[in-house]
Design an enzyme around this catalytic site. Structure first.
Site, PDB file in Angstrom:
ATOM      1  N   ASP A   1      76.971  29.789  79.554  1.00  0.00           N
ATOM      2  CA  ASP A   1      75.365  29.985  79.557  1.00  0.00           C
ATOM      3  C   ASP A   1      75.271  31.601  80.129  1.00  0.00           C
ATOM      4  O   ASP A   1      75.710  31.574  81.171  1.00  0.00           O
ATOM      5  CB  ASP A   1      74.642  29.054  80.734  1.00  0.00           C
TER       6      ASP A   1
ATOM      7  N   ASP B   1      70.070  32.398  77.589  1.00  0.00           N
ATOM      8  CA  ASP B   1      68.819  32.030  78.548  1.00  0.00           C
ATOM      9  C   ASP B   1      67.592  32.761  78.265  1.00  0.00           C
ATOM     10  O   ASP B   1      67.774  34.121  77.990  1.00  0.00           O
ATOM     11  CB  ASP B   1      69.136  31.967  80.061  1.00  0.00           C
TER      12      ASP B   1
ATOM     13  N   GLU C   1      67.917  30.739  73.847  1.00  0.00           N
ATOM     14  CA  GLU C   1      66.539  30.120  74.154  1.00  0.00           C
ATOM     15  C   GLU C   1      65.469  30.974  73.819  1.00  0.00           C
ATOM     16  O   GLU C   1      65.436  31.968  74.446  1.00  0.00           O
ATOM     17  CB  GLU C   1      66.862  29.709  75.659  1.00  0.00           C
TER      18      GLU C   1
ATOM     19  N   HIS D   1      68.053  20.377  80.745  1.00  0.00           N
ATOM     20  CA  HIS D   1      67.937  20.319  81.988  1.00  0.00           C
ATOM     21  C   HIS D   1      66.416  20.726  82.693  1.00  0.00           C
ATOM     22  O   HIS D   1      66.418  20.703  83.736  1.00  0.00           O
ATOM     23  CB  HIS D   1      68.941  21.236  82.789  1.00  0.00           C
ATOM     24  N   ASP D   2      65.679  21.292  81.636  1.00  0.00           N
ATOM     25  CA  ASP D   2      64.341  21.586  82.124  1.00  0.00           C
ATOM     26  C   ASP D   2      63.316  20.462  81.501  1.00  0.00           C
ATOM     27  O   ASP D   2      61.999  20.603  81.787  1.00  0.00           O
ATOM     28  CB  ASP D   2      64.081  23.113  81.554  1.00  0.00           C
TER      29      ASP D   2
HETATM   30  O1  TEU Z   1      64.367  28.128  81.124  1.00  0.00           O
HETATM   31  C1  TEU Z   1      63.195  28.960  80.572  1.00  0.00           C
HETATM   32  C2  TEU Z   1      61.954  28.519  80.835  1.00  0.00           C
HETATM   33  O2  TEU Z   1      60.910  29.356  80.670  1.00  0.00           O
HETATM   34  C3  TEU Z   1      61.501  27.468  81.744  1.00  0.00           C
HETATM   35  O3  TEU Z   1      61.207  27.787  83.030  1.00  0.00           O
HETATM   36  C4  TEU Z   1      60.599  26.672  81.255  1.00  0.00           C
HETATM   37  O4  TEU Z   1      59.525  27.284  81.108  1.00  0.00           O
HETATM   38  C5  TEU Z   1      60.504  25.313  82.088  1.00  0.00           C
HETATM   39  O5  TEU Z   1      61.274  24.984  82.820  1.00  0.00           O
HETATM   40  C6  TEU Z   1      60.494  23.997  81.089  1.00  0.00           C
HETATM   41  O6  TEU Z   1      59.070  23.662  80.695  1.00  0.00           O
HETATM   42  C7  TEU Z   1      65.375  28.803  81.431  1.00  0.00           C
HETATM   43  C8  TEU Z   1      66.415  28.004  82.089  1.00  0.00           C
HETATM   44  O7  TEU Z   1      66.527  26.916  81.105  1.00  0.00           O
HETATM   45  C9  TEU Z   1      65.576  27.405  83.191  1.00  0.00           C
HETATM   46  O8  TEU Z   1      66.604  26.305  83.657  1.00  0.00           O
HETATM   47  C10 TEU Z   1      65.531  28.591  84.121  1.00  0.00           C
HETATM   48  O9  TEU Z   1      65.131  28.170  85.478  1.00  0.00           O
HETATM   49  C11 TEU Z   1      64.965  29.714  83.570  1.00  0.00           C
HETATM   50  O10 TEU Z   1      65.302  30.083  82.228  1.00  0.00           O
HETATM   51  C12 TEU Z   1      65.068  31.123  84.356  1.00  0.00           C
HETATM   52  O11 TEU Z   1      66.484  31.505  84.170  1.00  0.00           O
END
Ligand code: TEU
Ligand code: CA
Length: 547
Positions: free
Chosen positions: A100, A201, A243, A317-318
């Site tokens: 990642d 990311d 992403e 994970h989000d």
């Molecule tokens: O996530 C991108 C992101 O914008 C997320 O914060 C998203 O908007 C939200 O969590 C879900 O609806 C990436 C990573 O996957 C996340 O874990 C990180 O916190 C973020 O980037 C910052 O690096």
């Protein structure tokens, strides 16, 4: 039809959130030796690659997405030796490791930022995004994705720095050529260690123009990706997935088009934005609109065919757990989890399984904010309290959408702490582990696990899945999501009842063979042509039909 396909077009990727996967030393935190100890399990599941969430040195403001050293392993997770061993042992089992890469920002403890903060003249100053105050205020109203303003005042130099996420995650300045070169050297460091690719990311943010209020899809975004490709990815048989929350189909073609030399594919989120109120935040819940869901999938399937590549995912994970979100995590947990798996894995693209999805793990509700760990959740709670929302309303949003739902420890068995740790888990184990766990799934031949195992096998051995075209059946009830895949003389019909009610489906094809189904008693004998089937709750099947 393509003759030789890259490996990732028939692969299924398994996502590991290392903190919650398997603890090996009783400190309550999952780690790399823990992952190594479970490689046999992953090989048995059949996956070809692991997307490993960040394991780099990090103060963990955002659980690893705030990196303080890209070339060191967080000691909680193990050592660089452990990491090299993971890469080597996984490879022996036919599993590639996808690292990642967090390239939009670093931790404020990264030595680049520590230096940059010292003075305006510091050689690292321009690695980050700084701006002068305007009338003693932040340069503009740009907001942080984690709440509040995206500008943080720095007293020492009387300037603001940009942080699109938390204050501890200052944004890198991609206009700086030196910084880009350092990043490419770092990526090459990992390529030399033998990794199979990268997940990038929030890659859609690196072309930002914050003073013009542009964050996603900035003007030079694709130039940077082409430069990165030339500098590191080209000719290396790596899989790269960006992403890109802002990506439309047209954008995805730019990122992943076969002649574009940028990325293999992107994660787009259009299908996961359907249960939120239009123009509002993810916390503002709306019921799932199935017609809309179909339209979105059809659009991506049809329009990217041949001119890009899809990633297929319900979870990460989000995101909340899909069986709780759009399935039924009570009476129909098992069958709805299988239906969702079949629906997604029969499409064109590269499927991703998020740890625990393969056993139908569910959301973990909380009754008090003290049970939350995630910075996004905690910031939003405070902000909405200040705005006058009731605690009850905020908790309802958190239980539906909060990121901790997906981050509870993996439930390996029905023993202490679900077999995740002998110590105190960093985040509480979901209380349903005695019923939902991997040991129980493996012991039951009709389990969700074996549906996923079969779907992975099917993709590997049937070119129709990676190469066939996609066509929605239009004349069905809204609750029935049905489509064809076709490659030359092979034709598969996928039928999914996306509902806890019985729904009718008119079968107009000549059925030759059942490929997979979620009710084990489905019989081919009952599947004559022009018959009206009564689909049971969440019933799903795939059949080969006469082309
Ligand atoms: O996530 C991108 C992101 O914008 C997320 O914060 C998203 O908007 C939200 O969590 C879900 O609806 C990436 C990573 O996957 C996340 O874990 C990180 O916190 C973020 O980037 C910052 O690096
Ligand atoms: Ca540990």
């Amino acid at each position: 039809m393509e003759k030789t396909q890259p490996w990732w077009k028939t692969a299924v990727v398994y996502q590991i959130y290392p903190r919650s996967f398997q603890d090996s030393n009783g400190d309550g935190i999952g780690d790399i030796p823990g992952i190594i100890s479970r490689l046999d399990y992953l090989q048995f599941l059949g996956i070809q690659a692991i997307w490993l969430c960040p394991v780099y040195q990090s103060p963990n403001t955002d659980n690893g997405y705030d990196i303080s050293n890209y070339e060191a392993i967080l000691s909680d997770f193990g050592t660089m030796k452990d990491m090299e061993k993971l890469i080597r042992l996984a490879k022996q089992k036919g599993i590639r490791i996808i690292m990642d890469l967090v390239l939009n920002h670093t931790s404020d403890q990264h030595h680049w930022f520590v230096e940059a903060q010292k003075s305006k003249e510091n050689p690292y100053r321009d690695y980050y995004v700084w701006a002068d105050p305007i009338n003693n205020h932040a340069p503009n109203q740009l907001g942080s994705i984690f709440g509040g303003r995206a500008w943080k005042y720095d007293r020492i130099t009387n300037q603001y720095y940009l942080h699109l996420f938390s204050e501890q995650q200052p944004d890198l300045n991609w206009e700086n050529q030196k910084m880009r070169t350092k990043i490419y050297q770092m990526i090459n460091f990992w390529i030399q260690k033998g990794v199979g690719g990268f997940r990038l990311d929030v890659i859609d943010l690196i072309g930002k123009k914050p003073l013009k209020m542009i964050t996603g899809n900035g003007p030079k975004l694709h130039n940077y990706l082409k430069e990165m490709n030339r500098s590191v990815f080209a000719e290396k048989d790596l899989m790269t997935v960006g992403e890109a929350g802002s990506a439309t189909v047209e954008d995805a073609k730019k990122y992943s088009g076969p002649d574009r030399n940028e990325l293999s594919m992107v994660f787009q989120f259009e299908h996961l934005a359907i249960d939120q109120q239009l123009g509002k935040e993810k916390w503002d819940l709306a019921p799932l609109n199935l017609e809309k869901l179909k339209q979105v999938f059809v659009k991506w399937q049809v329009e990217l065919a041949g001119s890009g590549w899809n990633s297929l995912f319900w979870n990460n994970h989000d995101q909340p757990r899909i069986v709780s979100r759009w399935g039924n995590d009570k009476q129909y947990r098992v069958v709805s989890a299988k239906m969702l798996a079949i629906l997604l894995h029969m499409m064109q693209g590269t499927p991703y399984i998020y740890q625990g999805e393969e056993i139908g793990m569910t959301n973990r509700p909380i009754t008090d904010i003290s049970e939350a760990d995630d910075i996004e959740t905690i910031n939003m709670y405070q902000q909405r309290l200040n705005e006058g929302y009731s605690k009850q309303a905020i908790l309802a949003s958190i239980n539906a959408k909060g990121r901790d739902n997906a981050r509870t420890p993996i439930q390996w068995n029905d023993e202490l702490n679900a077999g995740f740790t002998t110590g105190k888990p960093w985040l509480a184990v979901n209380q349903n582990y005695q019923v939902i766990n991997i040991a129980a799934e493996l012991a039951n031949e009709n389990s969700i696990f074996y549906t996923y195992q079969k779907l992975i096998k099917l993709r590997k051995s049937n070119p129709i899945l990676s190469q066939g075209n996609f066509k929605l059946l239009e004349d069905t009830k809204t609750e029935v999501f049905a489509y064809y895949r076709q490659l030359e003389n092979a034709k598969w019909l996928v039928v999914c009842n996306f509902s806890d009610q019985i729904n009718e489906f008119n079968l107009t094809d000549d059925v030759e063979k059942v490929i997979i189904s979620d009710y084990s008693d489905l019989s081919l004998a009952e599947m004559g042509k022009n018959i009206s089937l009564q689909l049971r709750p969440y019933e799903a099947f795939v059949v080969a039909v006469k082309a």
